[in-house]
Structure formats: C-alpha cells, structure tokens
Design a protein around this motif. Structure first.
Motif, PDB file in Angstrom:
ATOM      1  N   MET A   1       0.841  -1.195   0.000  1.00  0.00           N
ATOM      2  CA  MET A   1       0.000   0.000   0.000  1.00  0.00           C
ATOM      3  C   MET A   1       0.880   1.250   0.000  1.00  0.00           C
ATOM      4  O   MET A   1       1.808   1.363   0.798  1.00  0.00           O
ATOM      5  CB  MET A   1      -0.897   0.000   1.235  1.00  0.00           C
ATOM      6  N   LYS A   2       0.574   2.176  -0.896  1.00  0.00           N
ATOM      7  CA  LYS A   2       1.336   3.422  -0.945  1.00  0.00           C
ATOM      8  C   LYS A   2       0.675   4.480  -0.075  1.00  0.00           C
ATOM      9  O   LYS A   2      -0.545   4.510   0.075  1.00  0.00           O
ATOM     10  CB  LYS A   2       1.449   3.904  -2.391  1.00  0.00           C
ATOM     11  N   TYR A   3       1.509   5.336   0.498  1.00  0.00           N
ATOM     12  CA  TYR A   3       1.045   6.388   1.381  1.00  0.00           C
ATOM     13  C   TYR A   3       1.347   7.752   0.764  1.00  0.00           C
ATOM     14  O   TYR A   3       2.488   8.041   0.388  1.00  0.00           O
ATOM     15  CB  TYR A   3       1.727   6.292   2.742  1.00  0.00           C
ATOM     16  N   TYR A   4       0.325   8.612   0.723  1.00  0.00           N
ATOM     17  CA  TYR A   4       0.447   9.919   0.097  1.00  0.00           C
ATOM     18  C   TYR A   4       0.140  11.040   1.091  1.00  0.00           C
ATOM     19  O   TYR A   4      -0.707  10.882   1.972  1.00  0.00           O
ATOM     20  CB  TYR A   4      -0.538  10.057  -1.073  1.00  0.00           C
ATOM     21  N   CYS A 191      -7.292   5.527  -4.755  1.00  0.00           N
ATOM     22  CA  CYS A 191      -6.692   5.947  -3.499  1.00  0.00           C
ATOM     23  C   CYS A 191      -7.797   6.490  -2.606  1.00  0.00           C
ATOM     24  O   CYS A 191      -8.695   7.193  -3.068  1.00  0.00           O
ATOM     25  CB  CYS A 191      -5.640   7.023  -3.770  1.00  0.00           C
ATOM     26  N   TYR A 192      -7.726   6.167  -1.328  1.00  0.00           N
ATOM     27  CA  TYR A 192      -8.702   6.652  -0.339  1.00  0.00           C
ATOM     28  C   TYR A 192      -8.149   7.878   0.360  1.00  0.00           C
ATOM     29  O   TYR A 192      -6.975   7.917   0.739  1.00  0.00           O
ATOM     30  CB  TYR A 192      -8.992   5.560   0.691  1.00  0.00           C
ATOM     31  N   ASN A 193      -8.989   8.887   0.579  1.00  0.00           N
ATOM     32  CA  ASN A 193      -8.580  10.091   1.303  1.00  0.00           C
ATOM     33  C   ASN A 193      -9.702  10.521   2.238  1.00  0.00           C
ATOM     34  O   ASN A 193     -10.834  10.692   1.806  1.00  0.00           O
ATOM     35  CB  ASN A 193      -8.265  11.214   0.309  1.00  0.00           C
ATOM     36  N   ALA A 204      -6.813  -0.501   9.420  1.00  0.00           N
ATOM     37  CA  ALA A 204      -8.195  -0.944   9.231  1.00  0.00           C
ATOM     38  C   ALA A 204      -8.642  -0.738   7.791  1.00  0.00           C
ATOM     39  O   ALA A 204      -9.328  -1.597   7.212  1.00  0.00           O
ATOM     40  CB  ALA A 204      -9.115  -0.198  10.194  1.00  0.00           C
ATOM     41  N   LEU A 205      -8.262   0.395   7.201  1.00  0.00           N
ATOM     42  CA  LEU A 205      -8.600   0.648   5.797  1.00  0.00           C
ATOM     43  C   LEU A 205      -7.914  -0.357   4.878  1.00  0.00           C
ATOM     44  O   LEU A 205      -8.517  -0.861   3.932  1.00  0.00           O
ATOM     45  CB  LEU A 205      -8.183   2.069   5.408  1.00  0.00           C
ATOM     46  N   GLU A 206      -6.654  -0.638   5.164  1.00  0.00           N
ATOM     47  CA  GLU A 206      -5.917  -1.608   4.351  1.00  0.00           C
ATOM     48  C   GLU A 206      -6.565  -2.986   4.423  1.00  0.00           C
ATOM     49  O   GLU A 206      -6.627  -3.700   3.413  1.00  0.00           O
ATOM     50  CB  GLU A 206      -4.461  -1.673   4.822  1.00  0.00           C
ATOM     51  N   ALA A 207      -7.037  -3.349   5.596  1.00  0.00           N
ATOM     52  CA  ALA A 207      -7.675  -4.658   5.754  1.00  0.00           C
ATOM     53  C   ALA A 207      -9.035  -4.699   5.068  1.00  0.00           C
ATOM     54  O   ALA A 207      -9.407  -5.712   4.462  1.00  0.00           O
ATOM     55  CB  ALA A 207      -7.830  -4.982   7.243  1.00  0.00           C
ATOM     56  N   GLU A 208      -9.785  -3.598   5.154  1.00  0.00           N
ATOM     57  CA  GLU A 208     -11.121  -3.573   4.573  1.00  0.00           C
ATOM     58  C   GLU A 208     -11.095  -3.424   3.063  1.00  0.00           C
ATOM     59  O   GLU A 208     -11.931  -3.990   2.360  1.00  0.00           O
ATOM     60  CB  GLU A 208     -11.938  -2.427   5.182  1.00  0.00           C
ATOM     61  N   PHE A 209     -10.115  -2.658   2.571  1.00  0.00           N
ATOM     62  CA  PHE A 209     -10.039  -2.388   1.128  1.00  0.00           C
ATOM     63  C   PHE A 209      -8.636  -2.715   0.603  1.00  0.00           C
ATOM     64  O   PHE A 209      -7.869  -1.829   0.231  1.00  0.00           O
ATOM     65  CB  PHE A 209     -10.358  -0.917   0.849  1.00  0.00           C
ATOM     66  N   PRO A 210      -8.274  -3.989   0.552  1.00  0.00           N
ATOM     67  CA  PRO A 210      -6.916  -4.353   0.132  1.00  0.00           C
ATOM     68  C   PRO A 210      -6.619  -4.014  -1.327  1.00  0.00           C
ATOM     69  O   PRO A 210      -5.456  -3.988  -1.721  1.00  0.00           O
ATOM     70  CB  PRO A 210      -6.878  -5.872   0.368  1.00  0.00           C
ATOM     71  N   GLN A 211      -7.681  -3.747  -2.115  1.00  0.00           N
ATOM     72  CA  GLN A 211      -7.472  -3.423  -3.529  1.00  0.00           C
ATOM     73  C   GLN A 211      -7.062  -1.974  -3.752  1.00  0.00           C
ATOM     74  O   GLN A 211      -6.763  -1.582  -4.896  1.00  0.00           O
ATOM     75  CB  GLN A 211      -8.739  -3.733  -4.334  1.00  0.00           C
TER      76      GLN A 211
END
Length: 310
Positions: A1-4, A191-193, A204-211
């Motif tokens: 997962m990339k972090y911005y 990407c989620y923001n 938690a976000l990574e686990a819920e939305f691994p895509q």
C-alpha cells in the motif's frame, strides 16, 4: 500500500515538503497545493517557487491543477511534464465557496456533461499521465454513479476519492459505505482520502479495502508528522525530533518569505494541529494565536516544548 500526503493550501508548499521529507522520509507522493493556470501559457514567479523541480529536489511530489478550462489545463500539464514531472493531478475535490462558485474543484461535479467534454479534450492532448482527486458529488453521493461512468471512459492514472459530497465540506463522518459500494465498480487504481489520524485507522482501511492503490492523509500527518512511519512499524516522533522539524520549518519559511513575521503566520497553521501532541499545552493556544513577531512565537514554542508528548 502506498502512502500519500494530501495537498493543503498554505501548509504543504515546497518548504514544508522538503523539511518533512528530510525528517520523516518514506512517503510515496506529496501532492502539491493546486495551482490555477490561466490563458497566459506560463507559470507565475510564485508558482515556479513551489512547482519547479529545483525546489523539490529529492521529494516525490505531484503537481495539482485547478481549472474548468481544458485549454488552460493542457498547456499547464504539458509544461509540467516537460519539466520532468511524471504525473499531474486534477483537483475536482476542493469544496471552498470561492472555488466552487466559479465551477471549479468540487463545483465542476455539478456539470457532468461539461466535465466529460473537458476530460475528453484533456486526455486527447496531454502528454503526461493524469490522476484525479474527486468527491462523491455536490449534494448527494448517488451522483457518483454518473461521475464514475465518466471517469471510466478515460485512462485515469489514479482516482483519489474523498468520500464526502461538496456540501459536507470536511464536517461529519466520511461516507464510507458509499465509498465501499463504489469501489468495486472502479476500473482504475483508487486511493482513499479522508479523516485518517492513527496507524490503527490506516491498517483498518488496508484490511477492509486491500485493492486500494494508496491512502492519502492530510490533517492527520500535520498533527503527527511520523504517522506513516508508525504505520510501517517505526518509532513515534520524539520531542527532540519534532523540535528540529519545527525549527527547520520556521527558519525555512523565514528565509523563503524574508521576514520572521511571515514565517510565524505559516507556523500557526501547523501548530493548530500539532499542539495537541503535547500534554497540557492547550492553554498556550491563545498566546500562540496572538503572536505576531518572531520573538513572541519563539517564546510560546519554547514553552510548548517543555511539555511531555502524549
């Protein structure tokens, strides 16, 4: 997962990006605060001081454009590409009234047919990959279905979704259920923001939305500059580390603007979030807000750094 790092006008400019990257490396992309291109096909001196590569040396940054005029976006994006930037971001998320009243930012979402024509022109003429930062709509998240249909027609490099509508501004909870419903229909990297403040929320976000291709954070990283480092198993920011970071920011702003008073104004925007990292520092908020001169600011900050970190 990339972090911005999210773009924040008046806060995440070139001085900040260089300083943060020096003290807390590891962020995959810093998105620059938007610039607004005009019919004159050139960058202003102020825009150059933020966007030219020499002011971002070693920093993985992405310039962002805010406009509803395809011709203005095209010349600016192609110029940025010629300067070496490998991506340009289109701002369709800013909810500010002064922006949306002109049909820009999130205001553009109210005109899907016009937006479609804009994107058709832009993707036909630009030589640099284009990503988009968007909201779910203007009034109702149901608007996103039609917007996503438009986005899906074009080779969007990455779609950053802030799961609120324009009318929400930044208030209330994000509309995570609407985001979750839309994500499977996205054909481009997403990407989620929105409202991430702790490593636990990131995980938690990574686990819920691994895509997801990435997660973008703004205010949470100003409040905790080491947030992403902590999420990757690293140490929290120490008091000494934060002291060096804040001092370098302050001196960097003083040099850039030529006056400590201007640097004080910029630093207040950082301390609005950062002060809550210190035990019992709340009474110092008022004198910090009232500080105008460098010596006033420095006196209050010295007091803040006598407090323990939470």
């Amino acid at each position: 997962m990339k972090y911005y790092f999210a773009p924040m006008e008046g806060i995440t400019g070139a001085v900040f990006r260089r300083t943060h990257h020096e003290f807390f490396p590891g962020i995959d992309k810093y998105f620059m605060p938007f610039i607004t291109p005009t019919t004159q096909p050139k960058l202003t001196p102020r825009q150059k001081r933020d966007v030219l590569p020499e002011y971002n040396e070693g920093v993985p940054a992405v310039p962002q454009l805010l406009t509803k005029t395809a011709a203005d976006f095209i010349w600016a994006a192609n110029l940025l590409g010629s300067l070496g930037w490998g991506e340009v971001n289109l701002n369709l998320g800013c909810p500010s009234g002064t922006v949306t009243a002109k049909g820009k930012g999130a205001g553009f979402l109210a005109h899907p047919d016009e937006l479609d024509r804009f994107l058709d022109a832009v993707f036909s003429a630009c030589t640099v990959p284009i990503s988009i930062k968007t909201r779910l709509g203007v009034h109702d998240p149901a608007e996103f279905e039609a917007l996503l249909e438009i986005y899906s027609r074009y080779p969007v490099a990455e779609l950053t979704i802030h799961p609120r509508v324009r009318q929400d501004f930044y208030k209330g909870r994000v509309r995570e259920s609407d985001f979750a419903a839309a994500l499977p229909r996205c054909v481009m990297p997403v990407c989620y923001n929105g409202d991430v403040t702790t490593p636990e929320e990131l995980h938690a976000l990574e686990a819920e939305f691994p895509q997801l291709s990435g997660i973008m954070v703004g205010r949470g990283l100003i409040a905790d500059p080491a947030l992403f480092r902590r999420a990757r198993g690293g140490a929290p920011a120490s008091r000494e580390e934060l002291r060096g970071y804040c001092d370098d920011l302050y001196h960097g702003y003083t040099e850039a603007f030529g006056a400590a008073s201007c640097a004080v104004s910029r630093m207040k925007a950082h301390w609005f979030y950062l002060i809550h990292r210190f035990e019992g520092a709340d009474p110092l908020e008022k004198p910090l807000r009232k500080a105008r001169e460098g010596w006033e600011y420095e006196t209050v900050v010295n007091q803040i750094f006598t407090r323990q970190l939470k």
